[in-house]
Scaffold this motif. Sequence first.
Motif, PDB file in Angstrom:
ATOM      1  N   ASN A   1       8.785  48.557  52.565  1.00  0.00           N
ATOM      2  CA  ASN A   1       7.876  48.847  52.008  1.00  0.00           C
ATOM      3  C   ASN A   1       7.662  49.986  50.704  1.00  0.00           C
ATOM      4  N   GLN A   2       7.413  50.915  50.985  1.00  0.00           N
ATOM      5  CA  GLN A   2       7.310  52.584  50.524  1.00  0.00           C
ATOM      6  C   GLN A   2       7.720  53.676  50.942  1.00  0.00           C
ATOM      7  N   GLY A   3       8.955  52.418  52.085  1.00  0.00           N
ATOM      8  CA  GLY A   3       8.997  54.350  53.302  1.00  0.00           C
ATOM      9  C   GLY A   3       8.483  54.215  54.269  1.00  0.00           C
ATOM     10  N   ASP A   4       7.680  53.167  54.790  1.00  0.00           N
ATOM     11  CA  ASP A   4       7.062  53.251  56.013  1.00  0.00           C
ATOM     12  C   ASP A   4       7.537  54.166  56.854  1.00  0.00           C
ATOM     13  N   PRO A   5       8.868  53.132  57.094  1.00  0.00           N
ATOM     14  CA  PRO A   5      10.256  53.804  58.238  1.00  0.00           C
ATOM     15  C   PRO A   5      10.181  55.352  58.450  1.00  0.00           C
ATOM     16  N   LEU A   6      10.188  55.339  57.388  1.00  0.00           N
ATOM     17  CA  LEU A   6      10.616  57.155  57.149  1.00  0.00           C
ATOM     18  C   LEU A   6       9.803  58.477  57.591  1.00  0.00           C
ATOM     19  N   GLN A   7       8.443  57.642  56.906  1.00  0.00           N
ATOM     20  CA  GLN A   7       7.522  58.330  57.286  1.00  0.00           C
ATOM     21  C   GLN A   7       7.102  58.708  59.103  1.00  0.00           C
ATOM     22  N   ASP A   8       7.190  57.439  59.611  1.00  0.00           N
ATOM     23  CA  ASP A   8       7.041  57.362  61.205  1.00  0.00           C
ATOM     24  C   ASP A   8       8.510  58.002  61.957  1.00  0.00           C
ATOM     25  N   THR A   9       9.509  57.919  61.212  1.00  0.00           N
ATOM     26  CA  THR A   9      10.625  59.374  61.812  1.00  0.00           C
ATOM     27  C   THR A   9      10.104  60.602  61.996  1.00  0.00           C
ATOM     28  N   TYR A  10       9.651  61.139  60.550  1.00  0.00           N
ATOM     29  CA  TYR A  10       9.206  61.770  60.375  1.00  0.00           C
ATOM     30  C   TYR A  10       7.515  62.364  61.752  1.00  0.00           C
ATOM     31  N   ARG A  11       7.492  61.616  61.740  1.00  0.00           N
ATOM     32  CA  ARG A  11       5.932  61.738  62.384  1.00  0.00           C
ATOM     33  C   ARG A  11       6.667  61.323  64.521  1.00  0.00           C
ATOM     34  N   ALA A  12       7.319  60.976  64.605  1.00  0.00           N
ATOM     35  CA  ALA A  12       8.039  60.903  65.856  1.00  0.00           C
ATOM     36  C   ALA A  12       8.980  62.647  65.870  1.00  0.00           C
ATOM     37  N   LEU A  13       9.523  62.902  64.845  1.00  0.00           N
ATOM     38  CA  LEU A  13      10.763  63.987  64.877  1.00  0.00           C
ATOM     39  C   LEU A  13       8.881  65.349  65.210  1.00  0.00           C
ATOM     40  N   ASP A  14       7.953  65.415  64.219  1.00  0.00           N
ATOM     41  CA  ASP A  14       6.617  66.214  64.774  1.00  0.00           C
ATOM     42  C   ASP A  14       6.292  66.091  66.235  1.00  0.00           C
ATOM     43  N   GLU A  15       6.007  64.905  66.773  1.00  0.00           N
ATOM     44  CA  GLU A  15       5.264  64.882  67.904  1.00  0.00           C
ATOM     45  C   GLU A  15       6.415  65.423  69.301  1.00  0.00           C
ATOM     46  N   LEU A  16       8.366  65.317  68.836  1.00  0.00           N
ATOM     47  CA  LEU A  16       8.726  65.194  69.575  1.00  0.00           C
ATOM     48  C   LEU A  16       9.563  67.199  69.834  1.00  0.00           C
ATOM     49  N   ASN A  17       8.926  68.068  68.281  1.00  0.00           N
ATOM     50  CA  ASN A  17       8.559  69.435  68.274  1.00  0.00           C
ATOM     51  C   ASN A  17       7.541  69.572  69.659  1.00  0.00           C
ATOM     52  N   GLN A  18       6.562  68.717  69.402  1.00  0.00           N
ATOM     53  CA  GLN A  18       5.079  68.736  69.629  1.00  0.00           C
ATOM     54  C   GLN A  18       5.603  69.034  71.233  1.00  0.00           C
ATOM     55  N   LEU A  19       6.404  68.191  71.603  1.00  0.00           N
ATOM     56  CA  LEU A  19       6.067  67.845  73.104  1.00  0.00           C
ATOM     57  C   LEU A  19       7.663  68.822  73.931  1.00  0.00           C
ATOM     58  N   ALA A  20       8.752  68.979  73.303  1.00  0.00           N
ATOM     59  CA  ALA A  20       9.871  69.253  73.538  1.00  0.00           C
ATOM     60  C   ALA A  20      10.287  70.784  73.149  1.00  0.00           C
ATOM     61  N   GLY A  21       9.039  71.734  71.736  1.00  0.00           N
ATOM     62  CA  GLY A  21       9.976  72.609  71.221  1.00  0.00           C
ATOM     63  C   GLY A  21      10.930  71.536  69.775  1.00  0.00           C
ATOM     64  N   PRO A  22      11.740  72.846  69.300  1.00  0.00           N
ATOM     65  CA  PRO A  22      12.393  72.806  68.209  1.00  0.00           C
ATOM     66  C   PRO A  22      14.433  71.987  69.249  1.00  0.00           C
ATOM     67  N   VAL A  23      14.103  71.298  69.495  1.00  0.00           N
ATOM     68  CA  VAL A  23      15.783  70.935  69.820  1.00  0.00           C
ATOM     69  C   VAL A  23      16.355  70.379  69.256  1.00  0.00           C
ATOM     70  N   PRO A  24      17.794  70.559  69.282  1.00  0.00           N
ATOM     71  CA  PRO A  24      18.206  69.615  68.281  1.00  0.00           C
ATOM     72  C   PRO A  24      18.742  68.059  68.528  1.00  0.00           C
ATOM     73  N   THR A  25      18.515  67.180  67.414  1.00  0.00           N
ATOM     74  CA  THR A  25      18.681  65.988  68.003  1.00  0.00           C
ATOM     75  C   THR A  25      19.305  65.865  66.684  1.00  0.00           C
ATOM     76  N   LEU A  26      19.930  64.117  66.986  1.00  0.00           N
ATOM     77  CA  LEU A  26      20.603  62.901  66.406  1.00  0.00           C
ATOM     78  C   LEU A  26      19.987  62.031  66.361  1.00  0.00           C
TER      79      LEU A  26
END
Length: 208
Positions: free
Chosen positions: A56-81
């Motif tokens: 669409n207009q980049g929906d999966p990218l926005q979903d990925t940013y949201r997932a990364l922010d949720e990960l930060n809330q759960l586990a802190g600023p961990v290095p991510t692949l």
Amino acid sequence: MAIITLHGGRVDSYQTSQPWHPAALRMRPVLRSAASAVSLHDAVLAQVRYRHRGWNQGDPLQDTYRALDELNQLAGPVPTLLIGHSMGGRAALRAASHPHVRGVVALAPWLPPGEPTRHLRGKRAVVLHGTRDRITSAEASTDYVRRVRTPQTRAGIILIRRGDHAMLRRSPLWHRTVAELVGDLLHPSGQLTGRAAASCLSPEPILL
């Protein structure tokens, strides 16, 4: 550390994405392969759940940013692949701009002409593409990697001979290579090692 997979999809579709869709199921063995390269006691494993099946207009990218922010809330600023296939490969490469993303493995990514690259400065990315892919272009991936490369950005490309878009042909090699790249990109020393390092130093795509 964290490993997050992003599955493929469609150019345009607002249909709800479901975990039983083939594109999502295709990433399960990929995530298992990635998991084999790290200590499960020290790693978070996850797959992004898209709202819609299309770019669409980049929906999966926005979903990925949201997932990364949720990960930060759960586990802190961990290095991510990030490991993305097809449309998910495009989203993974775009999401490398996130400060917690250390590197990207893009599998048969969909990379339209003019796909941006400047946000990858200081990151690591390896593209894996089949030579018989009829859905996305191995040539486009090769061109993208060449544009990405700078003194500050490490990027490489590996081509799977006779490999197809769905990663079914020569699937053991796809999965084994994913595991190797994960180990290389997340090496405890912080240094780029193994096949990932070799692909980033090679002036031409590596053929497997």
